[in-house]
Design a protein around this motif. Structure first.
Motif, PDB file in Angstrom:
ATOM      1  N   THR A  38      -2.896  21.211  -9.540  1.00  0.00           N
ATOM      2  CA  THR A  38      -2.043  20.009  -9.538  1.00  0.00           C
ATOM      3  C   THR A  38      -2.625  18.797  -8.816  1.00  0.00           C
ATOM      4  N   TYR A  39      -3.551  18.975  -7.901  1.00  0.00           N
ATOM      5  CA  TYR A  39      -3.961  17.888  -7.000  1.00  0.00           C
ATOM      6  C   TYR A  39      -4.454  16.642  -7.728  1.00  0.00           C
ATOM      7  N   TYR A  40      -5.460  16.747  -8.560  1.00  0.00           N
ATOM      8  CA  TYR A  40      -6.070  15.576  -9.194  1.00  0.00           C
ATOM      9  C   TYR A  40      -5.099  14.858 -10.132  1.00  0.00           C
ATOM     10  N   ASP A  41      -4.332  15.616 -10.886  1.00  0.00           N
ATOM     11  CA  ASP A  41      -3.332  14.997 -11.768  1.00  0.00           C
ATOM     12  C   ASP A  41      -2.295  14.219 -10.968  1.00  0.00           C
ATOM     13  N   HIS A  42      -1.832  14.803  -9.872  1.00  0.00           N
ATOM     14  CA  HIS A  42      -0.793  14.161  -9.070  1.00  0.00           C
ATOM     15  C   HIS A  42      -1.313  12.922  -8.347  1.00  0.00           C
ATOM     16  N   ARG A  43      -2.569  12.943  -7.942  1.00  0.00           N
ATOM     17  CA  ARG A  43      -3.167  11.751  -7.334  1.00  0.00           C
ATOM     18  C   ARG A  43      -3.156  10.603  -8.335  1.00  0.00           C
ATOM     19  N   ALA A  44      -3.525  10.909  -9.577  1.00  0.00           N
ATOM     20  CA  ALA A  44      -3.606   9.870 -10.610  1.00  0.00           C
ATOM     21  C   ALA A  44      -2.224   9.382 -11.044  1.00  0.00           C
ATOM     22  N   ILE A  45      -1.263  10.283 -11.163  1.00  0.00           N
ATOM     23  CA  ILE A  45       0.069   9.930 -11.669  1.00  0.00           C
ATOM     24  C   ILE A  45       0.896   9.195 -10.618  1.00  0.00           C
ATOM     25  N   THR A  46       0.905   9.715  -9.400  1.00  0.00           N
ATOM     26  CA  THR A  46       1.796   9.171  -8.360  1.00  0.00           C
ATOM     27  C   THR A  46       1.195   8.008  -7.598  1.00  0.00           C
ATOM     28  N   GLY A  47      -0.114   7.975  -7.433  1.00  0.00           N
ATOM     29  CA  GLY A  47      -0.724   6.945  -6.607  1.00  0.00           C
ATOM     30  C   GLY A  47      -0.574   7.196  -5.127  1.00  0.00           C
ATOM     31  N   LEU A  48      -0.109   8.380  -4.773  1.00  0.00           N
ATOM     32  CA  LEU A  48       0.059   8.734  -3.366  1.00  0.00           C
ATOM     33  C   LEU A  48      -1.301   8.975  -2.701  1.00  0.00           C
ATOM     34  N   PRO A  49      -1.405   8.700  -1.399  1.00  0.00           N
ATOM     35  CA  PRO A  49      -2.624   9.074  -0.668  1.00  0.00           C
ATOM     36  C   PRO A  49      -2.819  10.584  -0.700  1.00  0.00           C
ATOM     37  N   SER A  50      -4.045  11.032  -0.582  1.00  0.00           N
ATOM     38  CA  SER A  50      -4.347  12.455  -0.698  1.00  0.00           C
ATOM     39  C   SER A  50      -3.576  13.296   0.316  1.00  0.00           C
ATOM     40  N   GLN A  51      -3.366  12.757   1.523  1.00  0.00           N
ATOM     41  CA  GLN A  51      -2.674  13.515   2.557  1.00  0.00           C
ATOM     42  C   GLN A  51      -1.235  13.829   2.166  1.00  0.00           C
ATOM     43  N   LEU A  52      -0.560  12.877   1.496  1.00  0.00           N
ATOM     44  CA  LEU A  52       0.827  13.094   1.093  1.00  0.00           C
ATOM     45  C   LEU A  52       0.922  14.006  -0.128  1.00  0.00           C
ATOM     46  N   VAL A  53      -0.065  13.927  -1.028  1.00  0.00           N
ATOM     47  CA  VAL A  53      -0.095  14.856  -2.173  1.00  0.00           C
ATOM     48  C   VAL A  53      -0.241  16.293  -1.657  1.00  0.00           C
ATOM     49  N   CYS A  54      -1.132  16.475  -0.678  1.00  0.00           N
ATOM     50  CA  CYS A  54      -1.325  17.814  -0.093  1.00  0.00           C
ATOM     51  C   CYS A  54      -0.069  18.274   0.639  1.00  0.00           C
ATOM     52  N   ALA A  55       0.597  17.340   1.340  1.00  0.00           N
ATOM     53  CA  ALA A  55       1.816  17.690   2.079  1.00  0.00           C
ATOM     54  C   ALA A  55       2.922  18.132   1.134  1.00  0.00           C
ATOM     55  N   ALA A  56       3.048  17.437  -0.023  1.00  0.00           N
ATOM     56  CA  ALA A  56       4.065  17.819  -1.012  1.00  0.00           C
ATOM     57  C   ALA A  56       3.766  19.193  -1.590  1.00  0.00           C
ATOM     58  N   ARG A  57       2.473  19.469  -1.831  1.00  0.00           N
ATOM     59  CA  ARG A  57       2.086  20.780  -2.356  1.00  0.00           C
ATOM     60  C   ARG A  57       2.350  21.893  -1.353  1.00  0.00           C
ATOM     61  N   SER A 108       2.008   5.425   3.578  1.00  0.00           N
ATOM     62  CA  SER A 108       2.874   5.180   2.428  1.00  0.00           C
ATOM     63  C   SER A 108       2.026   5.036   1.170  1.00  0.00           C
ATOM     64  N   ILE A 109       2.687   4.735   0.070  1.00  0.00           N
ATOM     65  CA  ILE A 109       1.991   4.572  -1.194  1.00  0.00           C
ATOM     66  C   ILE A 109       1.076   3.347  -1.177  1.00  0.00           C
ATOM     67  N   ASN A 110       1.357   2.399  -0.273  1.00  0.00           N
ATOM     68  CA  ASN A 110       0.547   1.188  -0.115  1.00  0.00           C
ATOM     69  C   ASN A 110      -0.276   1.216   1.171  1.00  0.00           C
ATOM     70  N   GLY A 111      -0.624   2.389   1.647  1.00  0.00           N
ATOM     71  CA  GLY A 111      -1.368   2.497   2.893  1.00  0.00           C
ATOM     72  C   GLY A 111      -0.439   2.613   4.090  1.00  0.00           C
ATOM     73  N   ARG A 112      -0.955   2.299   5.262  1.00  0.00           N
ATOM     74  CA  ARG A 112      -0.169   2.407   6.497  1.00  0.00           C
ATOM     75  C   ARG A 112       0.819   1.247   6.628  1.00  0.00           C
ATOM     76  N   VAL A 113       2.039   1.581   7.070  1.00  0.00           N
ATOM     77  CA  VAL A 113       3.027   0.547   7.404  1.00  0.00           C
ATOM     78  C   VAL A 113       3.442   0.751   8.854  1.00  0.00           C
ATOM     79  N   LYS A 114       3.635  -0.367   9.547  1.00  0.00           N
ATOM     80  CA  LYS A 114       4.024  -0.309  10.959  1.00  0.00           C
ATOM     81  C   LYS A 114       5.503  -0.661  11.105  1.00  0.00           C
TER      82      LYS A 114
END
Length: 403
Positions: A52-71, A121-127
């Protein structure tokens, strides 16, 4: 030892939109991993990552760390469902409407000294800036580990930060206190102390009657009132359990052991009259025991669990077991020796004696302060019901009211 700090976040409109998009894509990734694992009977994290990793990175646009966390979170849900299925429970594919985002040390940073945090976040780090409740300041010297970002029904954003510290050690003592939990009396211990209040029961009954009237009405406003009432009742029970568990944990010295009945699956095993089933299914014994466990851990107190069979039917004086020994909910009268005692107090003494027997059978008083001790015997194992020492009877009187 861990505690959770709840921090309310107040992002601006732009940041709120970014966080909403992030949690939506995170939820999609979680559900997609669960669906794939359920369909292919797969609960191995490595295999799910490859699939699932590569497909989800491409579909969601999430950073790799959050894709791994969801998995990782989906893998845990699948393993839990698989475990329940093996036990014969009816389960379905795990699914979430709005899955909380799990952050680790690489995906968020909190600066408590200046009340600021940075989250991925989906757009990088937010403060974001935040304010922490005064009660939580006692934990700021602890080490912060993981955190969960979630949005409640009202749309408010919360970050639950897990704080960690070494479990306090204390010298082990011989003090063992049995605790009998009940529906009429929340808790009675083997020293004769009773924890609970009749006022709480009246509030529960009043809430139930209001709940029944609103259900029969069935209007839109009644349904909205029911939703509010549900949350209020849950919070009230939680507060009551917090109050009682705190009193119980503080009632013993550091190094002592509190012993409970292991009430796992009690709702499925207990046979009760129709009038009593409502109280049984609304009984928050697991929550209460969990609260006692973590509050006791902070004071260096152990928590043990024993087999619950016959604790209410057994005479703490002579050891005779008979259903007729308990003619009513509150009364215990032994058919063999005539011993009379408050039924919950008698059961608490039996729980204490069984706890001492279990500890002796394990070869040591307590293995680790602040931990849990559960019986090694299975549900089908036959226990030896030997006569119980009446040492407590010579010291204690009748149950006193502690709340």
């Amino acid at each position: 030892m861990q505690r959770t700090i709840r921090i309310q976040l107040k992002p601006d409109i732009e940041t709120d939109s970014v966080l909403s998009q992030t949690i939506e894509q995170y939820t999609w990734s979680f559900n997609a991993v669960c669906k794939h694992g359920w369909k292919n009977d797969l609960a191995n994290g490595v295999e799910l990552h490859k699939a699932t990793y590569y497909d989800h990175r491409a579909i969601t646009g999430l950073p790799s760390q959050l894709v791994c966390a969801a998995r990782v979170k989906a893998t845990e849900a699948l393993k839990s469902a698989k475990s329940l299925k093996k036990k014969g429970k009816t389960v379905s594919c795990p699914i979430s409407k709005r899955c909380p985002i799990r952050y680790d040390a690489r995906s968020y940073t909190a600066w408590f000294d200046r009340s600021e945090l940075s989250i991925l976040s989906i757009n990088g780090r937010v403060k974001l800036s935040f304010e922490i409740a005064e009660y939580y300041r006692q934990y700021l010297a602890w080490k912060n580990t993981s955190a969960d970002l979630l949005q409640d029904r009202k749309g408010c954003w919360w970050l639950h930060v897990v704080m960690e510290i070494e479990t306090p050690q204390a010298s082990v003592t011989d003090e063992v206190v049995g605790v009998d939990l009940g529906i009429a009396s929340p808790a009675v211990d083997s020293r004769g102390s009773k924890y609970g209040s009749g006022h709480w029961k009246k509030i529960e009954d009043k809430t139930f009657e209001l709940h029944r009237r609103l259900q029969s009405k069935g209007t839109k406003s009644a349904k909205g009132h029911l939703k509010k009432l549900s949350g209020r009742q849950r919070r009230f029970r939680k507060d009551c359990d917090h109050v009682l568990s705190k009193r119980l944990a503080r009632s013993v010295e550091s190094g002592a052991t509190l012993v409970f009945e292991d009430l796992t699956n009690i709702r499925g095993r207990a046979k009760m009259r129709k009038a009593q089933r409502r109280r049984l299914h609304g009984w928050s014994f697991a929550q209460f025991q969990a609260f006692v466990t973590y509050k006791a851990e902070a004071r260096g107190v152990n928590v043990g669990f024993v087999d619950p069979r016959y604790t209410s039917q057994k005479c703490s004086q002579c050891g005779h077991i008979e259903r007729g020994n308990r003619p009513s909910q509150a009364e215990f009268r032994c058919k063999k020796c005539g011993y009379e005692r408050h039924a919950d107090y008698n059961a608490a003494i039996n729980i204490r004696a069984e706890g001492i027997r279990m500890l002796k059978a394990e070869g040591s008083a307590v293995s680790a302060v602040g931990g849990e001790i559960r019986p090694k015997l299975g549900r089908k194992s036959k226990l030896r019901h030997s006569p119980v020492s009446t040492e407590a009877d010579t010291v204690l009187g009748t149950p006193s009211q502690c709340g």
